[in-house]
Scaffold this motif. Structure first.
Motif, PDB file in Angstrom:
ATOM      1  N   ARG A 153      30.150  35.372  36.162  1.00 48.58           N
ATOM      2  CA  ARG A 153      29.493  35.380  37.517  1.00 48.58           C
ATOM      3  C   ARG A 153      30.145  36.667  38.101  1.00 48.58           C
ATOM      4  O   ARG A 153      31.374  36.548  38.316  1.00 48.58           O
ATOM      5  CB  ARG A 153      29.707  34.140  38.143  1.00 48.58           C
ATOM      6  N   PRO A 154      29.458  37.578  38.899  1.00 47.92           N
ATOM      7  CA  PRO A 154      30.147  38.538  39.434  1.00 47.92           C
ATOM      8  C   PRO A 154      30.836  38.061  40.576  1.00 47.92           C
ATOM      9  O   PRO A 154      30.520  37.151  41.564  1.00 47.92           O
ATOM     10  CB  PRO A 154      28.855  39.523  40.017  1.00 47.92           C
ATOM     11  N   GLY A 205      37.771  37.317  40.860  1.00 43.07           N
ATOM     12  CA  GLY A 205      37.171  36.373  40.487  1.00 43.07           C
ATOM     13  C   GLY A 205      36.230  35.561  41.653  1.00 43.07           C
ATOM     14  O   GLY A 205      36.200  35.937  42.530  1.00 43.07           O
ATOM     15  N   VAL A 206      35.593  34.406  41.148  1.00 45.07           N
ATOM     16  CA  VAL A 206      34.761  33.783  41.928  1.00 45.07           C
ATOM     17  C   VAL A 206      35.925  32.927  43.078  1.00 45.07           C
ATOM     18  O   VAL A 206      36.929  32.968  42.674  1.00 45.07           O
ATOM     19  CB  VAL A 206      33.966  32.375  41.193  1.00 45.07           C
ATOM     20  N   ASN A 207      35.351  32.486  44.174  1.00 47.15           N
ATOM     21  CA  ASN A 207      35.963  31.865  45.020  1.00 47.15           C
ATOM     22  C   ASN A 207      37.066  32.612  45.719  1.00 47.15           C
ATOM     23  O   ASN A 207      38.157  32.125  46.086  1.00 47.15           O
ATOM     24  CB  ASN A 207      36.410  30.396  44.501  1.00 47.15           C
ATOM     25  N   GLY A 208      37.085  33.895  45.774  1.00 48.14           N
ATOM     26  CA  GLY A 208      38.070  34.612  46.310  1.00 48.14           C
ATOM     27  C   GLY A 208      39.004  34.683  45.414  1.00 48.14           C
ATOM     28  O   GLY A 208      40.090  35.425  45.792  1.00 48.14           O
ATOM     29  N   ARG A 209      39.216  34.307  44.124  1.00 48.00           N
ATOM     30  CA  ARG A 209      40.466  34.449  43.375  1.00 48.00           C
ATOM     31  C   ARG A 209      40.643  35.889  42.773  1.00 48.00           C
ATOM     32  O   ARG A 209      39.686  36.863  42.510  1.00 48.00           O
ATOM     33  CB  ARG A 209      40.064  33.680  41.966  1.00 48.00           C
ATOM     34  N   LYS A 210      41.921  36.104  42.442  1.00 49.98           N
ATOM     35  CA  LYS A 210      42.284  37.560  41.994  1.00 49.98           C
ATOM     36  C   LYS A 210      43.087  36.985  40.757  1.00 49.98           C
ATOM     37  O   LYS A 210      43.857  36.016  40.610  1.00 49.98           O
ATOM     38  CB  LYS A 210      43.083  38.208  43.176  1.00 49.98           C
ATOM     39  N   ASP A 252      28.797  38.143  50.414  1.00 47.31           N
ATOM     40  CA  ASP A 252      27.585  38.369  49.861  1.00 47.31           C
ATOM     41  C   ASP A 252      27.573  39.687  49.094  1.00 47.31           C
ATOM     42  O   ASP A 252      26.498  40.098  48.679  1.00 47.31           O
ATOM     43  CB  ASP A 252      26.584  38.049  50.781  1.00 47.31           C
ATOM     44  N   GLN A 253      28.590  40.289  48.919  1.00 43.72           N
ATOM     45  CA  GLN A 253      28.703  41.545  48.373  1.00 43.72           C
ATOM     46  C   GLN A 253      29.587  41.380  47.178  1.00 43.72           C
ATOM     47  O   GLN A 253      30.393  40.963  47.092  1.00 43.72           O
ATOM     48  CB  GLN A 253      29.337  42.758  49.450  1.00 43.72           C
ATOM     49  N   ILE A 254      28.975  42.113  45.962  1.00 36.97           N
ATOM     50  CA  ILE A 254      29.531  42.278  44.812  1.00 36.97           C
ATOM     51  C   ILE A 254      30.961  43.006  44.915  1.00 36.97           C
ATOM     52  O   ILE A 254      30.917  44.337  45.435  1.00 36.97           O
ATOM     53  CB  ILE A 254      28.550  42.707  43.590  1.00 36.97           C
ATOM     54  N   SER A 258      34.295  39.496  35.363  1.00 37.39           N
ATOM     55  CA  SER A 258      33.105  39.480  34.501  1.00 37.39           C
ATOM     56  C   SER A 258      32.884  40.827  33.699  1.00 37.39           C
ATOM     57  O   SER A 258      32.215  41.095  32.890  1.00 37.39           O
ATOM     58  CB  SER A 258      31.779  39.229  35.493  1.00 37.39           C
ATOM     59  N   GLN A 259      33.448  41.968  34.441  1.00 31.85           N
ATOM     60  CA  GLN A 259      33.301  43.367  33.864  1.00 31.85           C
ATOM     61  C   GLN A 259      34.455  43.425  32.634  1.00 31.85           C
ATOM     62  O   GLN A 259      34.122  43.873  31.798  1.00 31.85           O
ATOM     63  CB  GLN A 259      34.079  44.287  34.882  1.00 31.85           C
TER      64      GLN A 259
END
Length: 309
Positions: free
Chosen positions: A76-77, A286-291, A82-84, A90-91
């Motif tokens: 998942r990007p 990452g998702v959910n604001g993860r780094k 709502d902006q990638i 994922s990259q």
């Protein structure tokens, strides 16, 4: 007499020392061959890949979500408002999938979090032998489908942990199942298995980086999980992609150990992104604001180690 001795010395110097000069010249011109991970034509993991997790020992809900979100981020990007946003987990994963394409695998891999099981009481004790890891993997994945992840808590010691590795991956050739083990090193050997979020035991003693999810042990686990995940999908049964001896191979991520950003060298993780609010270092969203901080990968298209930043 003096001139005769001088002549003898000149002849001797020409005979003995000129070849050595030639050797030095040849040595200075020598350039090592570029590294290459050879494909040994064995099966690779592909298609839908269910990931089963056994939490062995006590993990907080926050710690579980850090690791679970990493797996959810693979396909998942990362988004913000709502902006990638990038660079992303994922990259990084797409570079791993390059190996599949090069081997003629058109299906790719789709990771799906599957069954999770908790063994807080450590039913096999808190000093595990390597052979017991496969037993634990079988508990949560008796059907031998996909990939099993055995994660041990910070008060659980595993044979060889710290001394010979921070985790491992293995397989059962009979069932064609694979598993990964990674331990939380924060209480046992953070200088070996949680670097660069902890000062190393050896080498330059620079200040440790701030962990992106404020958990030195679990952020260190993510680094090792990512490394072993890349190695597992590209060399699941010991006859996939690797360089060197099959018993001690250099694999997709282990070929680039200790590199996370551009300019990395032993003791220096490289140029990384910094979270302005926490001061944490990271290289992937990452998702959910993860780094997250993810390891460099050997890029088969360039035959060089590739860092996402």
């Amino acid at each position: 007499m003096a001139s005769f001795l001088a002549l003898i010395l000149f002849i001797l110097s020409t005979y003995y020392f000129e070849p050595s000069l030639g050797v030095r010249k040849l040595t200075s011109l020598y350039e090592p061959q570029p590294m290459s991970l050879k494909y040994h034509h064995g099966p690779l993991l592909q298609g839908q890949l269910p990931v089963h997790i056994l939490w062995y020992g006590k993990f907080s809900s926050s710690q579980k979500s850090i690791i679970s979100d990493f797996f959810l981020s693979l396909d998942r990007p990362a988004r913000k408002h709502d902006q990638i946003v990038g660079p992303s987990v994922s990259q990084w994963w797409q570079t791993v999938l390059t190996y599949m394409k090069n081997a003629g695998n058109k299906n790719g891999i789709h990771v799906v979090l599957s069954k999770q099981q908790v063994d807080e009481d450590c039913s096999l004790g808190k000093l595990l032998k390597r052979t017991q890891l496969a037993e634990l993997a079988h508990r949560v994945n008796s059907k031998h489908s996909g990939l099993t992840l055995v994660l041990t808590a910070d008060d659980v010691a595993v044979e060889g942990f710290c001394m010979s590795g921070c985790g491992s991956h293995g397989s059962d050739p009979k069932t064609r199942s694979t598993f990964i083990w990674v331990g939380n090193s924060v209480s046992l050997c953070p200088g070996q298995c949680a670097w660069p979020f902890h000062q190393p035991i050896y080498g330059p003693q620079s200040a440790p980086l701030v962990a992106p999810n404020a958990d030195v042990g679990v952020d260190g686990m993510v680094v090792n999980i990512a490394k072993l995940l890349a190695n597992t999908v590209t060399n699941p049964f010991g006859n996939g992609y690797y360089q060197g001896e099959a018993g001690a191979p250099l694999e997709a991520a282990s070929a680039c150990t200790g590199m996370y950003g551009k300019g990395a060298y032993p003791g220096y993780a490289g140029e990384l992104l910094i979270d302005s609010s926490s001061g944490a270092s990271y290289n992937a969203n990452g998702v959910n604001g993860r780094k997250y901080l993810l390891p460099a990968l050997f890029d088969p298209s360039t035959s060089k180690c590739w860092t996402i930043v």
